[in-house]
Design a protein around this motif. Sequence first.
Motif, PDB file in Angstrom:
ATOM      1  N   VAL A 112       0.838  -1.200   0.000  1.00  0.00           N
ATOM      2  CA  VAL A 112       0.000   0.000   0.000  1.00  0.00           C
ATOM      3  C   VAL A 112       0.873   1.251   0.000  1.00  0.00           C
ATOM      4  O   VAL A 112       0.645   2.196  -0.755  1.00  0.00           O
ATOM      5  CB  VAL A 112      -0.954  -0.009   1.214  1.00  0.00           C
ATOM      6  N   GLY A 113       1.885   1.265   0.861  1.00  0.00           N
ATOM      7  CA  GLY A 113       2.771   2.418   0.910  1.00  0.00           C
ATOM      8  C   GLY A 113       3.503   2.634  -0.405  1.00  0.00           C
ATOM      9  O   GLY A 113       3.659   3.758  -0.866  1.00  0.00           O
ATOM     10  N   GLY A 114       3.949   1.542  -1.035  1.00  0.00           N
ATOM     11  CA  GLY A 114       4.659   1.660  -2.306  1.00  0.00           C
ATOM     12  C   GLY A 114       3.774   2.179  -3.421  1.00  0.00           C
ATOM     13  O   GLY A 114       4.163   3.065  -4.178  1.00  0.00           O
ATOM     14  N   VAL A 115       2.556   1.633  -3.533  1.00  0.00           N
ATOM     15  CA  VAL A 115       1.625   2.073  -4.583  1.00  0.00           C
ATOM     16  C   VAL A 115       1.269   3.535  -4.392  1.00  0.00           C
ATOM     17  O   VAL A 115       1.239   4.320  -5.338  1.00  0.00           O
ATOM     18  CB  VAL A 115       0.353   1.192  -4.572  1.00  0.00           C
ATOM     19  N   TYR A 116       0.996   3.898  -3.145  1.00  0.00           N
ATOM     20  CA  TYR A 116       0.639   5.287  -2.868  1.00  0.00           C
ATOM     21  C   TYR A 116       1.788   6.227  -3.246  1.00  0.00           C
ATOM     22  O   TYR A 116       1.576   7.283  -3.843  1.00  0.00           O
ATOM     23  CB  TYR A 116       0.292   5.445  -1.394  1.00  0.00           C
ATOM     24  N   GLY A 117       3.017   5.845  -2.912  1.00  0.00           N
ATOM     25  CA  GLY A 117       4.162   6.692  -3.224  1.00  0.00           C
ATOM     26  C   GLY A 117       4.360   6.875  -4.719  1.00  0.00           C
ATOM     27  O   GLY A 117       4.630   7.980  -5.191  1.00  0.00           O
ATOM     28  N   VAL A 118       4.210   5.797  -5.497  1.00  0.00           N
ATOM     29  CA  VAL A 118       4.381   5.870  -6.950  1.00  0.00           C
ATOM     30  C   VAL A 118       3.320   6.772  -7.572  1.00  0.00           C
ATOM     31  O   VAL A 118       3.610   7.633  -8.412  1.00  0.00           O
ATOM     32  CB  VAL A 118       4.316   4.456  -7.574  1.00  0.00           C
ATOM     33  N   GLN A 119       2.061   6.588  -7.152  1.00  0.00           N
ATOM     34  CA  GLN A 119       0.980   7.394  -7.716  1.00  0.00           C
ATOM     35  C   GLN A 119       1.125   8.858  -7.320  1.00  0.00           C
ATOM     36  O   GLN A 119       0.870   9.753  -8.123  1.00  0.00           O
ATOM     37  CB  GLN A 119      -0.369   6.846  -7.249  1.00  0.00           C
ATOM     38  N   GLU A 120       1.559   9.111  -6.097  1.00  0.00           N
ATOM     39  CA  GLU A 120       1.750  10.489  -5.643  1.00  0.00           C
ATOM     40  C   GLU A 120       2.864  11.168  -6.438  1.00  0.00           C
ATOM     41  O   GLU A 120       2.740  12.335  -6.826  1.00  0.00           O
ATOM     42  CB  GLU A 120       2.084  10.489  -4.147  1.00  0.00           C
ATOM     43  N   GLN A 121       3.954  10.447  -6.712  1.00  0.00           N
ATOM     44  CA  GLN A 121       5.068  11.008  -7.484  1.00  0.00           C
ATOM     45  C   GLN A 121       4.630  11.311  -8.905  1.00  0.00           C
ATOM     46  O   GLN A 121       4.950  12.376  -9.455  1.00  0.00           O
ATOM     47  CB  GLN A 121       6.250  10.025  -7.488  1.00  0.00           C
ATOM     48  N   ARG A 122       3.876  10.386  -9.503  1.00  0.00           N
ATOM     49  CA  ARG A 122       3.407  10.615 -10.868  1.00  0.00           C
ATOM     50  C   ARG A 122       2.457  11.802 -10.921  1.00  0.00           C
ATOM     51  O   ARG A 122       2.500  12.593 -11.861  1.00  0.00           O
ATOM     52  CB  ARG A 122       2.712   9.356 -11.395  1.00  0.00           C
ATOM     53  N   LEU A 123       1.610  11.942  -9.919  1.00  0.00           N
ATOM     54  CA  LEU A 123       0.687  13.069  -9.874  1.00  0.00           C
ATOM     55  C   LEU A 123       1.448  14.383  -9.772  1.00  0.00           C
ATOM     56  O   LEU A 123       1.105  15.365 -10.445  1.00  0.00           O
ATOM     57  CB  LEU A 123      -0.262  12.904  -8.680  1.00  0.00           C
ATOM     58  N   ARG A 124       2.501  14.416  -8.954  1.00  0.00           N
ATOM     59  CA  ARG A 124       3.305  15.638  -8.832  1.00  0.00           C
ATOM     60  C   ARG A 124       3.969  15.985 -10.162  1.00  0.00           C
ATOM     61  O   ARG A 124       4.029  17.161 -10.548  1.00  0.00           O
ATOM     62  CB  ARG A 124       4.366  15.452  -7.741  1.00  0.00           C
ATOM     63  N   GLU A 125       4.460  14.981 -10.875  1.00  0.00           N
ATOM     64  CA  GLU A 125       5.110  15.235 -12.160  1.00  0.00           C
ATOM     65  C   GLU A 125       4.114  15.787 -13.181  1.00  0.00           C
ATOM     66  O   GLU A 125       4.433  16.709 -13.946  1.00  0.00           O
ATOM     67  CB  GLU A 125       5.737  13.943 -12.690  1.00  0.00           C
ATOM     68  N   GLU A 126       2.903  15.215 -13.205  1.00  0.00           N
ATOM     69  CA  GLU A 126       1.887  15.683 -14.147  1.00  0.00           C
ATOM     70  C   GLU A 126       1.473  17.119 -13.822  1.00  0.00           C
ATOM     71  O   GLU A 126       1.293  17.945 -14.721  1.00  0.00           O
ATOM     72  CB  GLU A 126       0.659  14.763 -14.105  1.00  0.00           C
ATOM     73  N   ARG A 127       1.335  17.417 -12.532  1.00  0.00           N
ATOM     74  CA  ARG A 127       0.959  18.773 -12.136  1.00  0.00           C
ATOM     75  C   ARG A 127       2.047  19.769 -12.525  1.00  0.00           C
ATOM     76  O   ARG A 127       1.759  20.877 -12.989  1.00  0.00           O
ATOM     77  CB  ARG A 127       0.713  18.829 -10.629  1.00  0.00           C
ATOM     78  N   ALA A 128       3.309  19.378 -12.329  1.00  0.00           N
ATOM     79  CA  ALA A 128       4.422  20.267 -12.674  1.00  0.00           C
ATOM     80  C   ALA A 128       4.461  20.526 -14.174  1.00  0.00           C
ATOM     81  O   ALA A 128       4.692  21.662 -14.619  1.00  0.00           O
ATOM     82  CB  ALA A 128       5.741  19.658 -12.199  1.00  0.00           C
ATOM     83  N   ALA A 129       4.252  19.472 -14.982  1.00  0.00           N
ATOM     84  CA  ALA A 129       4.265  19.634 -16.442  1.00  0.00           C
ATOM     85  C   ALA A 129       3.120  20.532 -16.893  1.00  0.00           C
ATOM     86  O   ALA A 129       3.290  21.383 -17.775  1.00  0.00           O
ATOM     87  CB  ALA A 129       4.174  18.268 -17.122  1.00  0.00           C
ATOM     88  N   THR A 130       1.939  20.353 -16.298  1.00  0.00           N
ATOM     89  CA  THR A 130       0.790  21.179 -16.659  1.00  0.00           C
ATOM     90  C   THR A 130       1.018  22.632 -16.275  1.00  0.00           C
ATOM     91  O   THR A 130       0.718  23.544 -17.053  1.00  0.00           O
ATOM     92  CB  THR A 130      -0.483  20.651 -15.962  1.00  0.00           C
ATOM     93  N   LEU A 131       1.573  22.864 -15.076  1.00  0.00           N
ATOM     94  CA  LEU A 131       1.846  24.224 -14.635  1.00  0.00           C
ATOM     95  C   LEU A 131       2.862  24.910 -15.548  1.00  0.00           C
ATOM     96  O   LEU A 131       2.686  26.078 -15.926  1.00  0.00           O
ATOM     97  CB  LEU A 131       2.367  24.211 -13.196  1.00  0.00           C
ATOM     98  N   ALA A 132       3.920  24.173 -15.939  1.00  0.00           N
ATOM     99  CA  ALA A 132       4.929  24.737 -16.837  1.00  0.00           C
ATOM    100  C   ALA A 132       4.313  25.108 -18.185  1.00  0.00           C
ATOM    101  O   ALA A 132       4.617  26.152 -18.762  1.00  0.00           O
ATOM    102  CB  ALA A 132       6.082  23.751 -17.026  1.00  0.00           C
TER     103      ALA A 132
END
Length: 248
Positions: A112-132
């Motif tokens: 659970v911790g691993g899946v949550y961490g991967v999805q959270e990291q991907r979400l941060r990357e997508e948000r950063a790309a969209t903001l840029a």
Amino acid sequence: MTQPEEIHSLAGAYVLHALEEAERETFVQHLRGCVACAAEVAELNETAARLAEDTWSVPPPAMREQVLAAVRRTRQLPPPRPVREPRRAPVRWWRHPAALTAAACLLVAALVGGVYGVQEQRLREERAATLAAQQELARTQAVLTAPDATVRTADVAGGGKVTVVAAPSRDAAVVLLATHSPGAQKAYQLWLMDGGTPRSAGVLAAGQGSATHLVDGVGAADALGVTVEPEGGSASPTLPIIAQIPMK
């Protein structure tokens, strides 16, 4: 492999994370230079966020602690007394029901911790790309609507046009390139000429023939040129210069 003319249709699949890794990387590069796709991705991301408000499935941070708390509450039974029977196989800890329960709980918590961490990291990357992309779109619009913006156009050798909208008040220019693909593992590179000394103003994605690119620091430039370079660009222009536009 995605064709250059097809890449503009990938915005929806990109927002829904439906692209393969190679296609996703290609589209992210394309997004940095395409105002239309950046705007479409920003709109689709906003729509997807609204649609997903009641269906978000990422495990909550409290779940990991709840699982670990369940492990701590599970009473560990004492080991059985040894039986003096020489032919009986020894009891293995991994066959003990309490040990199996604890191990399973720990495994679930780790997963659970691993899946949550991967999805959270991907979400941060997508948000950063969209903001840029949104920030670059806003800066591009500021250049295009600047009161001192000037428009210059030149032909590209072999066919096509390059248009430069320069705004001295913004110290920036928007370059619109519309031509054929430079070929496999080749890319168009932009150059600003300062008193005859060229400096790179950006490299387009390999194989890309049409793009909108924002260029900063154009105040001292005398001209803007376009060359064909190896994928990833070069430190100095490879002759011939296939298009050149005066900046003053």
